[in-house]
Scaffold this active site. Structure first.
Site, short mmCIF file in Angstrom:
data_model
loop_
_atom_site.label_atom_id
_atom_site.label_comp_id
_atom_site.label_asym_id
_atom_site.label_seq_id
_atom_site.Cartn_x
_atom_site.Cartn_y
_atom_site.Cartn_z
N HIS A 5 -9.83 2.12 -1.49
CA HIS A 5 -8.37 2.02 -1.42
C HIS A 5 -7.82 1.02 -2.42
O HIS A 5 -7.52 -0.12 -2.08
CB HIS A 5 -8.00 1.63 0.04
CG HIS A 5 -6.59 1.21 0.24
ND1 HIS A 5 -5.50 1.87 -0.28
CD2 HIS A 5 -6.06 0.16 0.95
CE1 HIS A 5 -4.39 1.26 0.09
NE2 HIS A 5 -4.69 0.22 0.82
N CYS A 27 0.33 3.17 6.12
CA CYS A 27 0.77 1.84 6.56
C CYS A 27 0.67 0.87 5.38
O CYS A 27 -0.04 1.14 4.41
CB CYS A 27 -0.12 1.36 7.70
SG CYS A 27 -1.85 1.24 7.23
N CYS A 40 0.82 -1.22 0.00
CA CYS A 40 0.00 0.00 0.00
C CYS A 40 0.85 1.26 0.00
O CYS A 40 0.33 2.37 -0.14
CB CYS A 40 -0.95 0.00 1.19
SG CYS A 40 -2.02 -1.43 1.17
C1 LIG Z 1 -2.23 -1.24 4.46
C2 LIG Z 1 -3.66 -1.41 4.13
O1 LIG Z 1 -4.24 -0.57 3.55
S1 LIG Z 1 -4.38 -2.79 4.69
C3 LIG Z 1 -5.98 -2.76 4.02
C4 LIG Z 1 -6.03 -3.55 2.79
N1 LIG Z 1 -7.42 -3.72 2.39
C5 LIG Z 1 -8.14 -4.75 2.86
O2 LIG Z 1 -7.67 -5.57 3.61
C6 LIG Z 1 -9.56 -4.81 2.39
C7 LIG Z 1 -10.44 -5.20 3.50
N2 LIG Z 1 -11.82 -5.29 3.04
C8 LIG Z 1 -12.41 -6.47 2.73
O3 LIG Z 1 -11.79 -7.53 2.76
C9 LIG Z 1 -13.89 -6.46 2.39
O4 LIG Z 1 -14.21 -5.25 1.75
C10 LIG Z 1 -14.76 -6.64 3.67
C11 LIG Z 1 -14.52 -8.06 4.19
C12 LIG Z 1 -14.44 -5.62 4.73
C13 LIG Z 1 -16.24 -6.43 3.34
O5 LIG Z 1 -16.58 -7.23 2.27
P1 LIG Z 1 -18.12 -7.44 1.89
O6 LIG Z 1 -18.79 -8.23 2.96
O7 LIG Z 1 -18.14 -7.94 0.50
O8 LIG Z 1 -18.66 -5.97 1.96
P2 LIG Z 1 -20.05 -5.42 1.46
O9 LIG Z 1 -19.79 -4.37 0.48
O10 LIG Z 1 -20.96 -6.52 1.02
O11 LIG Z 1 -20.59 -4.73 2.77
C14 LIG Z 1 -21.16 -5.49 3.79
C15 LIG Z 1 -22.37 -4.73 4.31
O12 LIG Z 1 -21.90 -3.52 4.90
C16 LIG Z 1 -22.70 -2.45 4.44
N3 LIG Z 1 -21.90 -1.20 4.52
C17 LIG Z 1 -20.64 -1.01 4.11
N4 LIG Z 1 -20.25 0.27 4.34
C18 LIG Z 1 -21.30 0.88 4.93
C19 LIG Z 1 -21.54 2.20 5.41
N5 LIG Z 1 -20.58 3.15 5.33
N6 LIG Z 1 -22.74 2.47 5.96
C20 LIG Z 1 -23.70 1.52 6.04
N7 LIG Z 1 -23.54 0.24 5.60
C21 LIG Z 1 -22.36 -0.05 5.04
C22 LIG Z 1 -23.06 -2.86 3.03
O13 LIG Z 1 -24.18 -2.19 2.56
C23 LIG Z 1 -23.35 -4.32 3.19
O14 LIG Z 1 -24.64 -4.47 3.71
P3 LIG Z 1 -25.58 -5.66 3.18
O15 LIG Z 1 -24.88 -6.93 3.58
O16 LIG Z 1 -26.87 -5.42 3.90
O17 LIG Z 1 -25.64 -5.49 1.71
#
Ligand SMILES: CC(=O)SCCNC(=O)CCNC(=O)[C@H](O)C(C)(C)COP(=O)(O)OP(=O)(O)OC[C@H]1O[C@@H](n2cnc3c(N)ncnc32)[C@H](O)[C@@H]1OP(=O)(O)O
Length: 436
Positions: free
Chosen positions: A393, A423, A102
């Site tokens: 991101h 990070c 990242c």
């Molecule tokens: C150094 C670095 O940067 S480390 C970071 C690296 N990046 C990562 O690791 C990515 C991490 N993220 C992920 O793995 C995935 O996005 C997860 C596991 C967090 C989520 O994946 P998913 O379950 O597919 O997310 P999804 O988009 O379906 O959202 C789940 C629920 O949250 C809800 N939601 C998400 N954001 C919001 C919000 N801001 N407000 C209200 N509801 C929300 C969605 O509407 C969805 O609801 P639903 O199930 O009723 O449809």
């Protein structure tokens, strides 16, 4: 006496300040939504060409283009150079690939800035792109070895003998994992441990997430995001943005990282997997003057750190907490000497543990070797135009987004200083200071 190579004056060494001229990006998108058919190269070319057009660089050679992606197809082994060849820049522009998870985007900017600072190039562009929708799938190791064996075989009999070793189980693809090879834990599950250790509450994380969405939504309403390359594939805005996010709505989401009662990290307070690209133009003062470009801000310093997360001595995403104090000491600055803080929101918990560590006397003494804590920051100066929780991101594109955002903020203010903290996977972190 005749001048010889040995008696000639030493070669000239230069250290110059480096201006951020401007940056842009395509709107970021949630994984498997609107950019499913876009490749890294297409997205990066769009971000690069946006910049080339805006700064009148069509057909021109810039000193260097440094760019990268965290997830790359094998065909993208020379991604940066191929992007230049498909762009409006002169094909005489050299390019090279960079990868530090990242931190890829910010490292690309630092590499270009160092070359400008040392007088090796006059201007350069740093870029980053990633797609989790068009992720590279490789064949598994066993099938790959059989195919290589078949390829090496001298005759048909040998090839057939090798291919007969293929079993149905070998056909399963090897897909990129969002987990650390040495711990097997995903970024989210790793951060969940740190979040719990530091006692960061669910409410504090949801509040930070809601603020990020509100700040980004406000910046769109104010027309501040006017330098996005739009429409890109018909998209005008980051599609992860939810202006109506509230702590109450976020509180309803189920934890997705960590286990049991202490699990507080949800899809709402974590960055989503996403797609996008960004690019930033950097130049010397002379080059800026030559082109009539107004520098938005200047790169002042940068620092990197790495932590031992494998043994559990430190949290995976805590490296910036170590890098910032080293840079502050070198610059004779305190954590409070900033007008803006751009802390990449990998997870709300990551931002909050970093801030908590800087406020904690024991951490600052035992781990940073400081007499007193670095202290708190003014939270109204943090990620004022939203950050990764709202924009999303696309790993390598985040550094460019942040550098460009901060430079623009400093230019608008007309004075001041901003801190960048990003990070990365592998227990690493890159931080930087920009000044107006
Ligand atoms: C150094 C670095 O940067 S480390 C970071 C690296 N990046 C990562 O690791 C990515 C991490 N993220 C992920 O793995 C995935 O996005 C997860 C596991 C967090 C989520 O994946 P998913 O379950 O597919 O997310 P999804 O988009 O379906 O959202 C789940 C629920 O949250 C809800 N939601 C998400 N954001 C919001 C919000 N801001 N407000 C209200 N509801 C929300 C969605 O509407 C969805 O609801 P639903 O199930 O009723 O449809």
């Amino acid at each position: 006496m005749a001048e010889t190579p040995a008696t000639k004056a030493p070669a000239k060494q230069t250290v110059r300040r480096v201006a951020v001229i401007g940056g842009n990006r395509i709107p970021f998108a949630r994984s498997n939504s609107v950019y499913t058919n876009a490749s890294n190269q297409e997205m990066l070319t769009a971000a690069l060409d946006g910049l080339v057009t805006r700064y009148g660089l069509e057909g021109e050679r810039v000193g260097e283009f440094a760019a990268g992606a965290v997830l790359k197809h094998s065909r993208d082994f020379n991604l940066a150079r191929e992007t230049v060849l498909g762009s409006k820049l002169s094909p005489d522009t050299p390019a090279f690939d960079v990868q530090q998870a990242c931190d890829t985007g910010i490292q690309a900017a630092i590499l270009v800035a160092n070359k400008i600072s040392l007088g090796k190039i006059e201007s350069g562009i740093a870029g980053g792109t990633d797609t989790t929708s068009d992720a590279p799938l490789a064949i598994g190791d066993k099938l790959r070895k059989i195919l290589l064996e078949a390829n090496r075989a001298k005759d048909t009999k040998g090839r057939v003998a090798a291919l007969l070793k293929v079993r149905p189980a070998h056909l399963a693809p090897d897909q990129p994992r969002n987990s650390e090879p040495r711990t097997g834990l995903s970024m989210g599950d790793s951060q969940a441990i740190t979040t719990l250790e530091w006692g960061i509450t669910r409410e504090a994380q949801d509040e930070l997430a809601a603020t990020s969405h509100h700040n980004l939504a406000k910046s769109y309403d104010e027309g501040w995001q006017d330098d996005l390359v739009t429409p890109f594939l018909g998209v005008e805005k980051d599609n992860n943005l939810r202006p109506d996010s509230t702590v109450e709505k976020l509180a309803k989401l189920k934890p997705v990282f960590g286990r049991g009662e202490g699990a507080t990290m949800t899809a709402g307070n974590s960055t989503p997997l996403s797609d996008g690209a960004s690019a930033v133009l950097l130049a010397s003062d002379d080059e800026a003057k030559k082109h009539g470009w107004t520098p938005l801000a200047y790169f002042v310093d940068y620092e990197t750190a790495a932590v031992d997360y494998v043994s559990g001595a430190e949290g995976l995403l805590m490296a910036p907490a170590y890098a910032v104090p080293r840079m502050l000491e070198r610059q004779g600055l305190t954590l409070q000497d900033f007008d803006f803080y751009e802390i990449h929101e990998a997870f709300a918990g990551q931002v909050l543990t970093t801030l908590a560590a800087w406020e904690d006397a024991d951490f600052c003494k035992q781990k940073l070797g400081l007499d007193k804590p670095l202290g708190s920051i003014d939270r109204s100066k943090l990620n004022v135009k939203g950050s990764s929780l709202a924009t999303a991101h696309p790993f390598a594109a985040t550094g460019g987004r942040i550098v460009a955002n901060l430079a623009k903020l400093l230019h608008e203010k007309g004075s001041g200083r901003g801190l960048i903290s990003i990070c990365a996977a592998g227990g690493q972190g890159v931080v930087a200071i920009l000044e107006a």
